[in-house]
Design a protein around this motif. Structure first.
Motif, PDB file in Angstrom:
ATOM      1  N   LEU A   1       0.818  -1.210   0.000  1.00 20.95           N
ATOM      2  CA  LEU A   1       0.000   0.000   0.000  1.00 20.95           C
ATOM      3  C   LEU A   1       0.856   1.267   0.000  1.00 20.95           C
ATOM      4  O   LEU A   1       0.367   2.334   0.376  1.00 20.95           O
ATOM      5  CB  LEU A   1      -0.948  -0.008   1.206  1.00 20.95           C
TER       6      LEU A   1
ATOM      7  N   ALA B   1      -5.298   5.576   3.819  1.00 22.68           N
ATOM      8  CA  ALA B   1      -6.447   4.837   4.339  1.00 22.68           C
ATOM      9  C   ALA B   1      -7.084   5.589   5.491  1.00 22.68           C
ATOM     10  O   ALA B   1      -6.394   6.228   6.287  1.00 22.68           O
ATOM     11  CB  ALA B   1      -6.019   3.446   4.809  1.00 22.68           C
TER      12      ALA B   1
ATOM     13  N   ARG C   1     -10.773   1.313  -2.530  1.00 23.04           N
ATOM     14  CA  ARG C   1     -11.279   0.169  -1.772  1.00 23.04           C
ATOM     15  C   ARG C   1     -12.205   0.649  -0.652  1.00 23.04           C
ATOM     16  O   ARG C   1     -11.819   1.513   0.144  1.00 23.04           O
ATOM     17  CB  ARG C   1     -10.132  -0.612  -1.123  1.00 23.04           C
TER      18      ARG C   1
ATOM     19  N   ASP D   1      -7.595   6.497  -0.591  1.00 21.94           N
ATOM     20  CA  ASP D   1      -7.642   5.300  -1.426  1.00 21.94           C
ATOM     21  C   ASP D   1      -8.418   4.154  -0.800  1.00 21.94           C
ATOM     22  O   ASP D   1      -9.001   3.334  -1.514  1.00 21.94           O
ATOM     23  CB  ASP D   1      -6.215   4.814  -1.710  1.00 21.94           C
ATOM     24  N   VAL D   2      -8.386   4.081   0.521  1.00 20.06           N
ATOM     25  CA  VAL D   2      -8.995   2.956   1.239  1.00 20.06           C
ATOM     26  C   VAL D   2      -9.843   3.502   2.390  1.00 20.06           C
ATOM     27  O   VAL D   2      -9.352   4.279   3.201  1.00 20.06           O
ATOM     28  CB  VAL D   2      -7.926   2.004   1.815  1.00 20.06           C
TER      29      VAL D   2
ATOM     30  N   LYS E   1      -0.396   4.984  -0.680  1.00 13.69           N
ATOM     31  CA  LYS E   1      -1.844   5.018  -0.494  1.00 13.69           C
ATOM     32  C   LYS E   1      -2.201   5.672   0.841  1.00 13.69           C
ATOM     33  O   LYS E   1      -1.389   5.735   1.762  1.00 13.69           O
ATOM     34  CB  LYS E   1      -2.425   3.601  -0.516  1.00 13.69           C
TER      35      LYS E   1
ATOM     36  N   ALA F   1      -7.462  -4.728   0.742  1.00 15.01           N
ATOM     37  CA  ALA F   1      -7.018  -3.369   0.428  1.00 15.01           C
ATOM     38  C   ALA F   1      -5.892  -3.354  -0.593  1.00 15.01           C
ATOM     39  O   ALA F   1      -5.680  -2.340  -1.269  1.00 15.01           O
ATOM     40  CB  ALA F   1      -6.556  -2.665   1.703  1.00 15.01           C
TER      41      ALA F   1
END
Length: 246
Positions: free
Chosen positions: A4, A9, A135, A86-87, A7, A226
């Motif tokens: 990840l 989250a 995600r 992103d997540v 990214k 993820a």
């Protein structure tokens, strides 16, 4: 691990239990992580410190998931502070075990507000910022499929709603390259349902592997969904329950 890397989250309810384990695991995989908390600032600070001490980047945001504007603000703050999103892990949740003739409307509304409406609002706001590869990972419960014990009907109904939203959103967002999945833990050793708590004896007798799960085990499944290896999984409700519902 860097599945990840680059990214960002957001984990709602990430100050303790399953949420904290998920936040730490996503950070280990390289993500910058924002967590929300409602009433545990010290616990939230511990999670952030642990992530930063390991070389990661994290931020804690106070936001009760029953407060619509607070949830919207948490998503906006995540994007402003960490640069993108992103997540989204919709982990925040509340539970209650109350017989049907004793459930108050206030309790009913609270469970629906946090477990369903808060999840809906967070997802609606998050997808405005997500591109392809995004995600959405909901933390439901096997209670959405089976009645675990008397008095859990309302809680189970909220988790059944989460499963339904997951399937619908997978259809809504698939063309945009965003996957949506629902992780359904069985009995996991947390503050909410400790392995030595009042329901432990009953539950352990129903678990095929004869033990409660660990929060880190749930976090591992979330990390898979993820990451790039989970890209073809969408619309699924995945039980992680040691054979509890086998």
């Amino acid at each position: 691990m860097s599945t990840l890397k680059g990214k960002v989250a957001l984990v709602t309810g990430g100050s303790r239990g399953i949420g904290a384990a998920i936040a730490r695991r996503l950070a280990r995989e390289g993500a910058a992580v924002a967590i929300t908390y409602a009433a545990s600032p010290a616990k939230a600070a511990e999670v952030v410190h642990a992530i930063e001490a390991a070389g990661g980047r994290a931020v804690a945001i106070r936001a009760d998931s029953s407060d619509v504007e607070a949830v919207r603000s948490a998503v906006a703050q995540t994007v402003k502070t960490l640069g993108r999103l992103d997540v989204l892990v919709n982990n925040a949740g509340v539970a209650a075990i109350t017989p049907i003739d004793q459930v108050s409307l206030e309790e009913f509304d609270r469970l629906m507000a946090v477990n369903v409406r808060g999840l809906f609002v967070a997802t609606q706001e998050a997808v405005r910022h997500m591109g392809e590869g995004g995600r959405i990972i909901n933390i439901g419960s096997v209670s959405g499929d089976v009645a675990l014990a008397p008095g859990m009907a309302v809680y189970g109904a909220t988790k059944g709603a989460v499963a339904g939203l997951t399937r619908g959103w997978a259809r809504d967002l698939g063309a945009r390259g965003i996957t949506v999945n629902n992780v359904q833990p069985g009995p996991v050793d947390t503050d909410m349902n400790p392995a030595d708590g009042p329901l432990a004896t009953q539950f352990k007798g129903q678990i095929a592997v004869q033990r409660y799960g660990h929060a880190d085990e749930v976090a591992s499944l979330v990390a898979y969904l993820a990451g790039p290896e989970g890209a073809f999984v969408s619309g699924a409700s995945l039980n992680i329950d040691g054979g509890f519902t086998a």
